[in-house]
Design a protein around this motif. Structure first.
Motif, PDB file in Angstrom:
ATOM      1  N   ALA A 245      43.542  12.891  -4.589  1.00 21.05           N
ATOM      2  CA  ALA A 245      42.608  13.893  -4.060  1.00 21.05           C
ATOM      3  C   ALA A 245      41.294  13.909  -4.835  1.00 21.05           C
ATOM      4  CB  ALA A 245      43.247  15.277  -4.085  1.00 21.05           C
ATOM      5  N   TYR A 246      41.391  13.831  -6.145  1.00 22.42           N
ATOM      6  CA  TYR A 246      40.192  14.045  -6.961  1.00 22.42           C
ATOM      7  C   TYR A 246      39.959  12.950  -7.999  1.00 22.42           C
ATOM      8  CZ  TYR A 246      41.190  18.693  -5.120  1.00 22.42           C
ATOM      9  OH  TYR A 246      41.467  19.740  -4.280  1.00 22.42           O
ATOM     10  N   GLY A 247      40.757  11.867  -7.932  1.00 23.35           N
ATOM     11  CA  GLY A 247      40.681  10.844  -8.971  1.00 23.35           C
ATOM     12  C   GLY A 247      39.293  10.247  -9.144  1.00 23.35           C
ATOM     13  N   ASP A 248      38.668   9.862  -8.024  1.00 22.41           N
ATOM     14  CA  ASP A 248      37.350   9.235  -8.123  1.00 22.41           C
ATOM     15  C   ASP A 248      36.295  10.215  -8.614  1.00 22.41           C
ATOM     16  OD1 ASP A 248      37.884   6.512  -7.149  1.00 22.41           O
ATOM     17  OD2 ASP A 248      38.461   7.537  -5.314  1.00 22.41           O
ATOM     18  N   LEU A 249      36.396  11.480  -8.172  1.00 22.36           N
ATOM     19  CA  LEU A 249      35.450  12.500  -8.641  1.00 22.36           C
ATOM     20  C   LEU A 249      35.622  12.722 -10.142  1.00 22.36           C
ATOM     21  CD1 LEU A 249      33.343  14.686  -8.130  1.00 22.36           C
ATOM     22  CD2 LEU A 249      35.211  16.256  -7.543  1.00 22.36           C
TER      23      LEU A 249
END
Length: 553
Positions: free
Chosen positions: A31-35
């Protein structure tokens, strides 16, 4: 209840704990890994903020090991400095200790709430982020449940005749206890899980506090070993941070063990109960290491660098440079074996394309001539692999193949062609935008850059899903990928509308970067379409395609 049944129940509870921890981490990464990685890259440039950033990321991912590997990759690619990366890993150890402390509280009332809410989200939506939030909530619910099960499973051990003998022996031999805890943690592949298990045993007075603090030290060094072992196949420079973290935690744990054996510190003053004292000691130990690390990080990093790069060859004979191919011509007469070889080679091609897709956006933010050349070199490797796979599959089709084998052959060939096209778009289009942006000294508006970053993160996540589908051929994942294509189309419309609104307002940066902004979104959308089409053979085989569109579920 017999001893074997007790051990089976305890093993099952620990297995659930490990699974739940992994589930939470997977949900956060998807869900938020790249962010998180993007934010981390910016913060890590400040060595003092690196400790806090590592701690926050470890709390989000429920794993200091994952943070060490991520930061190690950043350092290996030159995105952040080595000392800052090591400090982030030490901060992650503090965050991991805080997670263990938080989970030691009685949170049993949250377990059913998280399970109900998470399951409802997971079953009721197909939106990626909501699905992953559901996964995270389910993982948290199972994690809390597993801690209760560990407590219940260990309760019969109070009456065990063997356990007091083992505990008494370990309490009298701290070195053996230290080694046993390190090995257990490595086997668990989770320092959080090991610490929580020790805390649960201490809570039921199955192990004394003095033994507990030694087990905590062993778990710390065992946790550091995990990252080193998981990174052993990574490039040498990406292994420096895990090795440096092991040096710091190893030296700190051994020094603390010697102090404990010589002076018998009063650990009972650290908390009202043995469990709280153990966990407070765990936090204090890692905070102390982080403070020391601020002073000695540079020196430890240099030592770790020498260890990681010792014996590394730089000649053309270096095995790391040689591209080994599994496209064995002798296997062509055995179609299933040949298809397996081709699949392995296509998976390698997927890995190269994923690296290219990730690296090109790093160049958008920090254009670097060496990085641009490296990306172009990766495209050359993609072209070579594409050509080799294509010829291999062409030779295979001349054999006597079954219908299923022929369909798989065509599927692999189609995927190979699409991957090569993605590589071309990255180098011939996106890399051109990078050069233009750098040469003209252009900067995106914060809003525009966020739109591009979010769009790229979605495409990268879809790429990973497509590559998994190529191997697993999972119908539900294939359906999700096609739905993501529709979602990305809506995201494109919103991004373009926001961009044109900024143009109407006369925002200077938007005017200057307008062409690059719109072309980048268009190119990323084209990449996503190519990747999404890799799901069609699976959907068609399962009868999930209707005409030219996905059937309604």
């Amino acid at each position: 209840m017999s001893g074997s049944i007790v051990l089976v129940h305890l093993a099952g509870a620990v297995a659930l704990l490990l699974f739940a921890t992994r589930m939470v981490r997977t949900g956060v990464e998807r869900a938020y890994g790249d962010l998180l990685r993007h934010r981390l890259r910016g913060i890590l440039k400040n060595p003092f903020l690196a400790v806090g950033a590592g701690g926050v990321l470890a709390i989000c991912l429920q794993s200091a090991t994952a943070v060490a590997l991520i930061v190690g990759a950043f350092v290996g690619s030159g995105i952040v400095g080595g000392a800052s990366g090591l400090l982030a890993a030490l901060g992650a150890d503090v965050g991991s200790a805080l997670v263990a402390k938080l989970l030691s509280f009685n949170l049993s009332f949250l377990s059913p709430l998280c399970l109900v809410a998470g399951t409802a989200l997971f079953m009721a939506t197909e939106k990626r982020n909501l699905l992953q939030i559901g996964r995270i909530l389910i993982g948290i619910g199972l994690l809390i449940l597993s801690l209760r099960l560990i407590g219940e499973a260990s309760e019969p051990l109070r009456d065990s005749a063997l356990l007091p003998v083992i505990v008494q022996y370990l309490a009298g031999d701290p070195i053996t206890a230290f080694i046993v805890a390190a090995i257990m943690t490595w086997l668990f592949h989770s320092s959080v899980a090991a610490i929580l298990l020790f805390a649960a045993l201490a809570q039921r007075h199955l192990i004394p506090l003095d033994l507990g603090v030694v087990l905590v030290l062993g778990a710390n060094i065992g946790g550091a070993i995990i990252a080193v072992m998981l990174s052993r196949a990574s490039p040498p420079r990406s292994r420096i941070v895990p090795i440096g973290n092991l040096l710091m935690r190893g030296a700190g744990a051994i020094f603390a063990l010697i102090v404990i054996m010589l002076f018998k510190p009063p650990f009972d003053q650290l908390g009202a109960t043995p469990t709280s004292a153990m966990l407070n000691w765990h936090i204090a130990f890692n905070i102390g290491l982080a403070i020391v690390g601020i002073v000695v990080a540079s020196g430890v990093y240099r030592i770790a660098e020498r260890i990681a790069t010792s014996g590394v060859k730089t000649s053309a004979d270096d095995p790391a440079v040689i591209e080994l191919s599994v496209l064995n011509e002798a296997a062509l007469d055995t179609p299933m074996q040949a298809l397996g070889n081709a699949t392995r080679e296509v998976v390698r091609l997927c890995e190269l394309v994923e690296i290219m897709l990730q690296k090109v956006f790093e160049l958008y933010e920090n254009p670097d001539e060496d990085g641009i050349k490296a990306l172009a070199a990766l495209d050359d490797r993609v072209d070579r692999k594409h050509q080799a796979i294509k010829l291999y599959l062409a030779k295979l089709t001349t054999r006597n193949l079954s219908q299923d084998e022929m369909l798989r052959c065509q599927e692999l060939l189609g995927a190979c062609v699409k991957l090569e096209q993605v590589g071309d778009i990255i180098v011939r289009n996106l890399l051109v935008h990078v050069r233009k942006k750098a040469e003209r000294g252009l900067e995106f508006t914060p809003e525009g850059w966020k739109e591009l970053r979010d769009f790229h993160a979605s495409v990268l996540a879809n790429a990973r899903l497509a590559f998994n589908i190529l191997v697993s051929r999972d119908g539900e994942s294939a359906r999700q990928l096609v739905h993501e294509k529709d979602r990305l189309r809506d995201l494109e419309k919103r991004a373009n509308t926001s961009h044109f609104n900024r143009l109407r307002e006369g925002t200077a940066k938007s005017v200057e970067t307008s062409t690059i902004h719109l072309d980048t979104i268009l190119d990323l959308k084209q990449i996503n379409s190519l990747l999404a089409s890799m799901a069609y053979p699976v959907l068609e085989e399962l009868g999930m395609l209707g005409g030219s569109r996905l059937k309604a579920s």
